[in-house]
Design a protein around this motif. Structure first.
Motif, PDB file in Angstrom:
ATOM      1  N   LYS A  80       0.836  -1.205   0.000  1.00 12.19           N
ATOM      2  CA  LYS A  80       0.000   0.000   0.000  1.00 12.19           C
ATOM      3  C   LYS A  80       0.872   1.257   0.000  1.00 12.19           C
ATOM      4  N   SER A  81       1.921   1.245   0.794  1.00 13.11           N
ATOM      5  CA  SER A  81       2.793   2.408   0.880  1.00 13.11           C
ATOM      6  C   SER A  81       3.533   2.675  -0.427  1.00 13.11           C
ATOM      7  N   LEU A  82       3.733   1.634  -1.233  1.00 11.26           N
ATOM      8  CA  LEU A  82       4.385   1.786  -2.536  1.00 11.26           C
ATOM      9  C   LEU A  82       3.429   2.328  -3.599  1.00 11.26           C
ATOM     10  N   GLY A  83       2.149   2.406  -3.271  1.00 14.51           N
ATOM     11  CA  GLY A  83       1.182   2.979  -4.195  1.00 14.51           C
ATOM     12  C   GLY A  83       0.221   1.991  -4.816  1.00 14.51           C
ATOM     13  N   ALA A  84       0.241   0.736  -4.374  1.00 15.46           N
ATOM     14  CA  ALA A  84      -0.639  -0.277  -4.953  1.00 15.46           C
ATOM     15  C   ALA A  84      -2.083  -0.088  -4.497  1.00 15.46           C
ATOM     16  N   ASN A  85      -3.015  -0.489  -5.370  1.00 15.04           N
ATOM     17  CA  ASN A  85      -4.418  -0.570  -4.956  1.00 15.04           C
ATOM     18  C   ASN A  85      -4.968  -1.992  -5.127  1.00 15.04           C
ATOM     19  N   VAL A  86      -4.184  -2.893  -5.748  1.00 15.42           N
ATOM     20  CA  VAL A  86      -4.591  -4.282  -5.955  1.00 15.42           C
ATOM     21  C   VAL A  86      -3.445  -5.212  -5.586  1.00 15.42           C
ATOM     22  N   VAL A  87      -3.782  -6.326  -4.956  1.00 17.75           N
ATOM     23  CA  VAL A  87      -2.810  -7.381  -4.674  1.00 17.75           C
ATOM     24  C   VAL A  87      -3.373  -8.687  -5.238  1.00 17.75           C
ATOM     25  N   ARG A  88      -2.587  -9.322  -6.075  1.00 19.47           N
ATOM     26  CA  ARG A  88      -3.004 -10.614  -6.619  1.00 19.47           C
ATOM     27  C   ARG A  88      -2.428 -11.725  -5.756  1.00 19.47           C
ATOM     28  N   ILE A  89      -3.310 -12.544  -5.192  1.00 21.23           N
ATOM     29  CA  ILE A  89      -2.883 -13.674  -4.375  1.00 21.23           C
ATOM     30  C   ILE A  89      -3.163 -14.966  -5.145  1.00 21.23           C
ATOM     31  N   HIS A  90      -2.415 -16.020  -4.825  1.00 19.55           N
ATOM     32  CA  HIS A  90      -2.495 -17.279  -5.560  1.00 19.55           C
ATOM     33  C   HIS A  90      -2.807 -18.401  -4.567  1.00 19.55           C
ATOM     34  N   LEU A  91      -3.991 -18.966  -4.672  1.00 19.61           N
ATOM     35  CA  LEU A  91      -4.426 -20.008  -3.742  1.00 19.61           C
ATOM     36  C   LEU A  91      -4.130 -21.386  -4.320  1.00 19.61           C
ATOM     37  N   GLN A  92      -3.503 -22.243  -3.515  1.00 18.92           N
ATOM     38  CA  GLN A  92      -3.114 -23.573  -3.958  1.00 18.92           C
ATOM     39  C   GLN A  92      -4.240 -24.574  -3.706  1.00 18.92           C
ATOM     40  N   GLU A 119      -9.380  -5.131   3.443  1.00 18.93           N
ATOM     41  CA  GLU A 119     -10.338  -4.049   3.681  1.00 18.93           C
ATOM     42  C   GLU A 119      -9.732  -2.981   4.565  1.00 18.93           C
ATOM     43  N   ARG A 120      -9.068  -3.396   5.650  1.00 20.87           N
ATOM     44  CA  ARG A 120      -8.467  -2.423   6.572  1.00 20.87           C
ATOM     45  C   ARG A 120      -7.321  -1.646   5.919  1.00 20.87           C
ATOM     46  N   THR A 121      -6.589  -2.325   5.049  1.00 18.04           N
ATOM     47  CA  THR A 121      -5.419  -1.700   4.434  1.00 18.04           C
ATOM     48  C   THR A 121      -5.794  -0.852   3.230  1.00 18.04           C
ATOM     49  N   GLY A 122      -7.004  -1.029   2.725  1.00 19.10           N
ATOM     50  CA  GLY A 122      -7.422  -0.267   1.557  1.00 19.10           C
ATOM     51  C   GLY A 122      -6.901  -0.862   0.263  1.00 19.10           C
ATOM     52  N   LEU A 123      -6.835  -2.183   0.196  1.00 19.57           N
ATOM     53  CA  LEU A 123      -6.360  -2.869  -0.996  1.00 19.57           C
ATOM     54  C   LEU A 123      -7.431  -3.838  -1.504  1.00 19.57           C
ATOM     55  N   TYR A 124      -7.465  -4.003  -2.819  1.00 20.85           N
ATOM     56  CA  TYR A 124      -8.368  -4.968  -3.427  1.00 20.85           C
ATOM     57  C   TYR A 124      -7.593  -6.236  -3.778  1.00 20.85           C
ATOM     58  N   LEU A 125      -8.305  -7.369  -3.791  1.00 22.32           N
ATOM     59  CA  LEU A 125      -7.669  -8.661  -4.051  1.00 22.32           C
ATOM     60  C   LEU A 125      -8.073  -9.217  -5.407  1.00 22.32           C
ATOM     61  N   ASP A 126      -7.085  -9.614  -6.168  1.00 20.03           N
ATOM     62  CA  ASP A 126      -7.269 -10.446  -7.346  1.00 20.03           C
ATOM     63  C   ASP A 126      -7.018 -11.873  -6.845  1.00 20.03           C
ATOM     64  N   VAL A 127      -8.086 -12.630  -6.660  1.00 17.18           N
ATOM     65  CA  VAL A 127      -7.995 -13.962  -6.058  1.00 17.18           C
ATOM     66  C   VAL A 127      -7.838 -15.003  -7.167  1.00 17.18           C
ATOM     67  N   THR A 128      -6.627 -15.485  -7.350  1.00 18.71           N
ATOM     68  CA  THR A 128      -6.341 -16.496  -8.367  1.00 18.71           C
ATOM     69  C   THR A 128      -6.331 -17.870  -7.711  1.00 18.71           C
ATOM     70  N   GLY A 129      -7.032 -18.813  -8.306  1.00 15.50           N
ATOM     71  CA  GLY A 129      -7.209 -20.106  -7.656  1.00 15.50           C
ATOM     72  C   GLY A 129      -6.630 -21.286  -8.404  1.00 15.50           C
ATOM     73  N   LEU A 130      -6.808 -22.461  -7.798  1.00 10.27           N
ATOM     74  CA  LEU A 130      -6.454 -23.755  -8.387  1.00 10.27           C
ATOM     75  C   LEU A 130      -4.963 -23.921  -8.629  1.00 10.27           C
ATOM     76  N   GLY A 131      -4.131 -23.200  -7.875  1.00  5.37           N
ATOM     77  CA  GLY A 131      -2.691 -23.285  -8.067  1.00  5.37           C
ATOM     78  C   GLY A 131      -2.136 -24.660  -7.708  1.00  5.37           C
ATOM     79  N   CYS A 132      -1.159 -25.087  -8.499  1.00  8.87           N
ATOM     80  CA  CYS A 132      -0.394 -26.310  -8.215  1.00  8.87           C
ATOM     81  C   CYS A 132       1.080 -25.997  -8.397  1.00  8.87           C
ATOM     82  N   TYR A 133       1.502 -24.856  -7.881  1.00  5.64           N
ATOM     83  CA  TYR A 133       2.842 -24.335  -8.160  1.00  5.64           C
ATOM     84  C   TYR A 133       3.946 -25.235  -7.625  1.00  5.64           C
ATOM     85  N   HIS A 134       3.745 -25.790  -6.431  1.00  7.00           N
ATOM     86  CA  HIS A 134       4.712 -26.718  -5.866  1.00  7.00           C
ATOM     87  C   HIS A 134       4.201 -28.137  -6.105  1.00  7.00           C
ATOM     88  N   LYS A 135       4.833 -28.810  -7.014  1.00  2.83           N
ATOM     89  CA  LYS A 135       4.348 -30.134  -7.420  1.00  2.83           C
ATOM     90  C   LYS A 135       4.260 -31.100  -6.247  1.00  2.83           C
TER      91      LYS A 135
END
Length: 370
Positions: A80-92, A119-135
């Motif tokens: 947030k301090s760097l100026g972001a308004n969106v954070v993309r998270i990756h759910l496994q 919500e408290r930080t004032g950021l929106y989430l891009d919720v990316t799902g179905l990750g299998c990044y670590h085999k």
């Protein structure tokens, strides 16, 4: 550089945390369908943020978001301090499903906690799902499912996530999967995951056998099933899917997710573009191909991976008529923590963060020129 504890205290200042008396506005498609807006104000919203896919040590979010929650909270305030308004998270997938039909309640509870932090930080989430990044974390039973069974399990995942997140205004969108690929060729594949990169598998197949079907038809059917699962629980938040640049219907390697053929049930297009050195114009031409669909385009991944900061700046400037959002990367270290630069990865990351801070006000202001 400020000591870590002082930095953390500074990031708690009212200017960097959403006012508890003013709920975070919801985000939806703009009235003209060309971008996004906050409601009820109608104020334009331009995604500008970070993929928070792992910390610098390579651990994925679910590996530490319980035992080291303060680290997550601090990272959100730093972004947030760097100026972001969106954070993309990756759910496994393996962390959120105990079986093909049973979601992991503790993971869903932690996701709910993360939405409240956003919500408290004032950021929106891009919720990316179905990750299998670590085999190694992919359940054996998951790989043994048939295509039909796998899609059904994925639908259970998304219905559970949508139920958990439906009431939160902090959700910018649901991204069905990071870089899915439809089965290709006449021979059956034997691995659901694409080649590894940096110890992680970011590309994932949605099927192993074409069975005589056209690839875009497979992709459309998959999208339809997962969108339907989300809409059972959440009729409001936006839905997209993270596409590789070689998704366009062009000669050579393709994903099968041809934007013009699979985007009907998506609210906007998300594409991952890393401009190459001396090939910025080629990246823009690729972007134009995605914009031709006629829906908003968010560049969901970009970085100084294949070019320097100067050319990435050019890419941002030239992409503005065709994109309405840009998301790079943050891996848990602020610019001052990367100085003095000691490694090439640190140098690339520092260049990116400095560029992000510099361009943020202009990019978020909009005023794109067609």
């Amino acid at each position: 550089m400020l000591p870590r504890v002082l930095l953390f205290s500074a990031l708690l200042s009212p200017s960097l945390v959403a006012d508890a008396g003013e709920p975070l506005p919801w985000v939806e498609l703009s009235a003209d369908g060309k971008g996004f807006q906050q409601v009820p104000s109608g104020r334009p919203f331009i995604p500008w943020g970070f993929n928070y896919d792992h910390e610098g040590d390579g651990r994925l979010l679910e590996d530490y978001w319980v035992d080291q929650w303060p680290k997550v909270a601090e990272a959100f305030r730093e972004m947030k301090s760097l100026g972001a308004n969106v954070v993309r998270i990756h759910l496994q997938f393996g962390k959120f499903m105990r079986s093909p039909s049973e979601p992991n309640r503790s993971s869903l509870d932690q996701l709910k906690k993360l939405t409240r932090l956003a919500e408290r930080t004032g950021l929106y989430l891009d919720v990316t799902g179905l990750g299998c990044y670590h085999k190694q974390d992919v359940p054996t039973w998951y790989d043994q499912l048939s295509e039909e069974e796998r899609w059904a399990a994925q639908a259970v995942f998304w219905e559970a996530v949508a139920k958990t997140c439906s009431a939160s205004p902090a959700i910018f969108c649901y991204d069905l999967m990071n870089e899915p690929v439809a089965p290709a060729g006449k021979r059956k594949s034997d691995d659901w995951l694409g080649p590894g990169f940096g110890g992680k598998h970011f590309v994932q197949r949605i099927g192993l056998d074409r069975k005589g079907r056209e690839r875009p038809d497979i992709a459309r059917a998959w999208i339809h099933q997962l969108v339907g699962a989300i809409r059972k629980r959440d009729q409001r938040h936006l839905i997209t899917v993270g596409l590789v640049p070689w998704s366009l219907d062009r000669p050579g390697l393709t994903s099968g997710f041809v934007p013009t053929k699979v985007a009907d049930e998506l609210d906007f297009i998300a594409v991952h573009l890393y401009p190459e050195k001396e090939k910025v114009d080629e990246a823009i031409e690729t972007l134009k191909g995605f914009a031709a669909v006629g829906k908003p385009v968010v560049i969901e991944e970009t970085f100084t991976l294949k070019c320097g900061a100067d050319e990435l700046r050019q890419f941002f400037e030239k992409s503005r008529p065709y994109a309405t959002g840009w998301i790079g990367f943050y891996w848990g270290k602020m610019p001052d923590e990367l100085r003095p630069v000691k490694t090439i990865p640190a140098a690339l990351t520092l260049q990116w963060l400095e560029l992000f801070q510099e361009l943020g006000p202009e990019m978020k202001a909009g005023n794109n020129t067609p």
